[in-house]
Design a protein around this motif. Sequence first.
Motif, PDB file in Angstrom:
ATOM      1  N   GLN A 144      63.370  88.567  79.171  1.00 33.98           N
ATOM      2  CA  GLN A 144      64.333  88.460  78.086  1.00 33.98           C
ATOM      3  C   GLN A 144      65.392  87.419  78.418  1.00 33.98           C
ATOM      4  OE1 GLN A 144      64.598  89.813  75.092  1.00 33.98           O
ATOM      5  NE2 GLN A 144      62.710  90.979  75.269  1.00 33.98           N
ATOM      6  N   VAL A 145      65.924  86.820  77.372  1.00 33.40           N
ATOM      7  CA  VAL A 145      67.025  85.882  77.537  1.00 33.40           C
ATOM      8  C   VAL A 145      67.912  86.000  76.321  1.00 33.40           C
ATOM      9  CG1 VAL A 145      65.660  83.975  76.568  1.00 33.40           C
ATOM     10  CG2 VAL A 145      67.678  83.478  77.927  1.00 33.40           C
ATOM     11  N   GLN A 146      69.206  86.054  76.555  1.00 32.86           N
ATOM     12  CA  GLN A 146      70.163  86.066  75.456  1.00 32.86           C
ATOM     13  C   GLN A 146      70.684  84.648  75.240  1.00 32.86           C
ATOM     14  OE1 GLN A 146      70.401  88.818  77.841  1.00 32.86           O
ATOM     15  NE2 GLN A 146      69.076  89.723  76.298  1.00 32.86           N
ATOM     16  N   LEU A 147      70.875  84.310  73.985  1.00 33.24           N
ATOM     17  CA  LEU A 147      71.366  82.997  73.610  1.00 33.24           C
ATOM     18  C   LEU A 147      72.688  83.156  72.876  1.00 33.24           C
ATOM     19  CD1 LEU A 147      68.015  81.520  72.213  1.00 33.24           C
ATOM     20  CD2 LEU A 147      68.949  81.251  74.513  1.00 33.24           C
ATOM     21  N   VAL A 148      73.666  82.352  73.235  1.00 31.10           N
ATOM     22  CA  VAL A 148      74.980  82.433  72.601  1.00 31.10           C
ATOM     23  C   VAL A 148      75.375  81.044  72.129  1.00 31.10           C
ATOM     24  CG1 VAL A 148      77.403  83.014  72.880  1.00 31.10           C
ATOM     25  CG2 VAL A 148      75.650  84.368  74.055  1.00 31.10           C
ATOM     26  N   GLU A 149      75.589  80.923  70.817  1.00 29.24           N
ATOM     27  CA  GLU A 149      75.994  79.649  70.237  1.00 29.24           C
ATOM     28  C   GLU A 149      77.514  79.544  70.189  1.00 29.24           C
ATOM     29  OE1 GLU A 149      72.448  81.096  67.582  1.00 29.24           O
ATOM     30  OE2 GLU A 149      74.281  81.942  68.447  1.00 29.24           O
ATOM     31  N   SER A 150      77.987  78.319  70.212  1.00 27.91           N
ATOM     32  CA  SER A 150      79.405  78.040  70.035  1.00 27.91           C
ATOM     33  C   SER A 150      79.558  76.662  69.429  1.00 27.91           C
ATOM     34  CB  SER A 150      80.153  78.140  71.365  1.00 27.91           C
ATOM     35  OG  SER A 150      79.661  77.177  72.284  1.00 27.91           O
ATOM     36  N   GLY A 151      80.750  76.392  68.911  1.00 29.03           N
ATOM     37  CA  GLY A 151      81.057  75.055  68.440  1.00 29.03           C
ATOM     38  C   GLY A 151      81.063  74.870  66.940  1.00 29.03           C
ATOM     39  N   GLY A 152      80.746  75.902  66.190  1.00 31.56           N
ATOM     40  CA  GLY A 152      80.785  75.769  64.744  1.00 31.56           C
ATOM     41  C   GLY A 152      82.204  75.664  64.224  1.00 31.56           C
ATOM     42  N   GLY A 153      82.322  75.381  62.925  1.00 33.32           N
ATOM     43  CA  GLY A 153      83.642  75.286  62.324  1.00 33.32           C
ATOM     44  C   GLY A 153      83.616  74.548  61.016  1.00 33.32           C
ATOM     45  N   LEU A 154      84.803  74.174  60.567  1.00 32.84           N
ATOM     46  CA  LEU A 154      84.979  73.443  59.318  1.00 32.84           C
ATOM     47  C   LEU A 154      85.240  71.976  59.631  1.00 32.84           C
ATOM     48  CD1 LEU A 154      85.503  73.286  56.224  1.00 32.84           C
ATOM     49  CD2 LEU A 154      87.883  73.883  56.747  1.00 32.84           C
ATOM     50  N   VAL A 155      84.510  71.104  58.967  1.00 30.71           N
ATOM     51  CA  VAL A 155      84.680  69.673  59.189  1.00 30.71           C
ATOM     52  C   VAL A 155      84.547  68.953  57.859  1.00 30.71           C
ATOM     53  CG1 VAL A 155      82.224  69.294  59.686  1.00 30.71           C
ATOM     54  CG2 VAL A 155      83.935  67.738  60.631  1.00 30.71           C
ATOM     55  N   GLN A 156      85.238  67.829  57.723  1.00 29.91           N
ATOM     56  CA  GLN A 156      85.152  67.044  56.502  1.00 29.91           C
ATOM     57  C   GLN A 156      83.859  66.244  56.463  1.00 29.91           C
ATOM     58  OE1 GLN A 156      88.706  64.654  56.244  1.00 29.91           O
ATOM     59  NE2 GLN A 156      89.889  66.348  55.415  1.00 29.91           N
ATOM     60  N   PRO A 157      83.387  65.901  55.283  1.00 28.80           N
ATOM     61  CA  PRO A 157      82.196  65.038  55.193  1.00 28.80           C
ATOM     62  C   PRO A 157      82.396  63.761  55.992  1.00 28.80           C
ATOM     63  CG  PRO A 157      82.725  65.942  53.050  1.00 28.80           C
ATOM     64  CD  PRO A 157      83.854  66.334  53.953  1.00 28.80           C
ATOM     65  N   GLY A 158      81.352  63.372  56.700  1.00 25.77           N
ATOM     66  CA  GLY A 158      81.421  62.210  57.569  1.00 25.77           C
ATOM     67  C   GLY A 158      81.880  62.524  58.977  1.00 25.77           C
ATOM     68  N   GLY A 159      82.341  63.732  59.197  1.00 25.26           N
ATOM     69  CA  GLY A 159      82.822  64.125  60.511  1.00 25.26           C
ATOM     70  C   GLY A 159      81.715  64.551  61.453  1.00 25.26           C
ATOM     71  N   SER A 160      82.118  65.013  62.630  1.00 24.59           N
ATOM     72  CA  SER A 160      81.172  65.397  63.677  1.00 24.59           C
ATOM     73  C   SER A 160      81.505  66.774  64.235  1.00 24.59           C
ATOM     74  CB  SER A 160      81.215  64.378  64.824  1.00 24.59           C
ATOM     75  OG  SER A 160      80.837  63.093  64.389  1.00 24.59           O
ATOM     76  N   LEU A 161      80.466  67.439  64.704  1.00 24.83           N
ATOM     77  CA  LEU A 161      80.598  68.691  65.445  1.00 24.83           C
ATOM     78  C   LEU A 161      79.541  68.709  66.528  1.00 24.83           C
ATOM     79  CD1 LEU A 161      81.066  71.559  62.799  1.00 24.83           C
ATOM     80  CD2 LEU A 161      82.744  70.804  64.483  1.00 24.83           C
ATOM     81  N   ARG A 162      79.829  69.442  67.580  1.00 22.78           N
ATOM     82  CA  ARG A 162      78.844  69.631  68.643  1.00 22.78           C
ATOM     83  C   ARG A 162      78.646  71.118  68.843  1.00 22.78           C
ATOM     84  NH1 ARG A 162      76.972  66.192  72.776  1.00 22.78           N
ATOM     85  NH2 ARG A 162      76.131  67.264  74.630  1.00 22.78           N
ATOM     86  N   LEU A 163      77.436  71.563  68.622  1.00 22.88           N
ATOM     87  CA  LEU A 163      77.072  72.956  68.854  1.00 22.88           C
ATOM     88  C   LEU A 163      76.460  73.098  70.238  1.00 22.88           C
ATOM     89  CD1 LEU A 163      75.350  73.861  65.460  1.00 22.88           C
ATOM     90  CD2 LEU A 163      77.776  73.931  66.054  1.00 22.88           C
TER      91      LEU A 163
END
Length: 126
Positions: free
Chosen positions: A1-20
């Motif tokens: 078994q392995v647990q996966l945990v995501e982070s890095g989401g949020g609100l961004v304007q069009p044309g912007g960037s995010l890193r998950l």
Amino acid sequence: QVQLVESGGGLVQPGGSLRLSCAASRDTLDLTAMGWFRQAPGKEREGVAYILLMAGNRYYTDSVKGRFTIVKDRAKNTVSLQMNSLKPEDTAVYYCAADFFRPSPGDMLAKDYEFWGQGTQVTVAS
């Protein structure tokens, strides 16, 4: 078994960037593939990108090619999704997924992945 945990989401304007980021609970030496899916309200879950952890091969769905990049860091047991030039249609809950085996060729299928994170919301809006 392995647990996966995501982070890095949020609100961004069009044309912007995010890193998950997706962190695995243990080393990923026995995993073959890790990837990202997304699900928008009222829509089916869609495969976005995956990477083969040993070979390094990458797959992207057509709508994100040239904008998203998936990278792995085996030393940290993480896979990240760099998302640039974001569009409102990228709005969704993004899920990290992993499996012991190589995924089917072609479009990403959720059934090919045994392990899933809880998801992180990405909202692209002005």
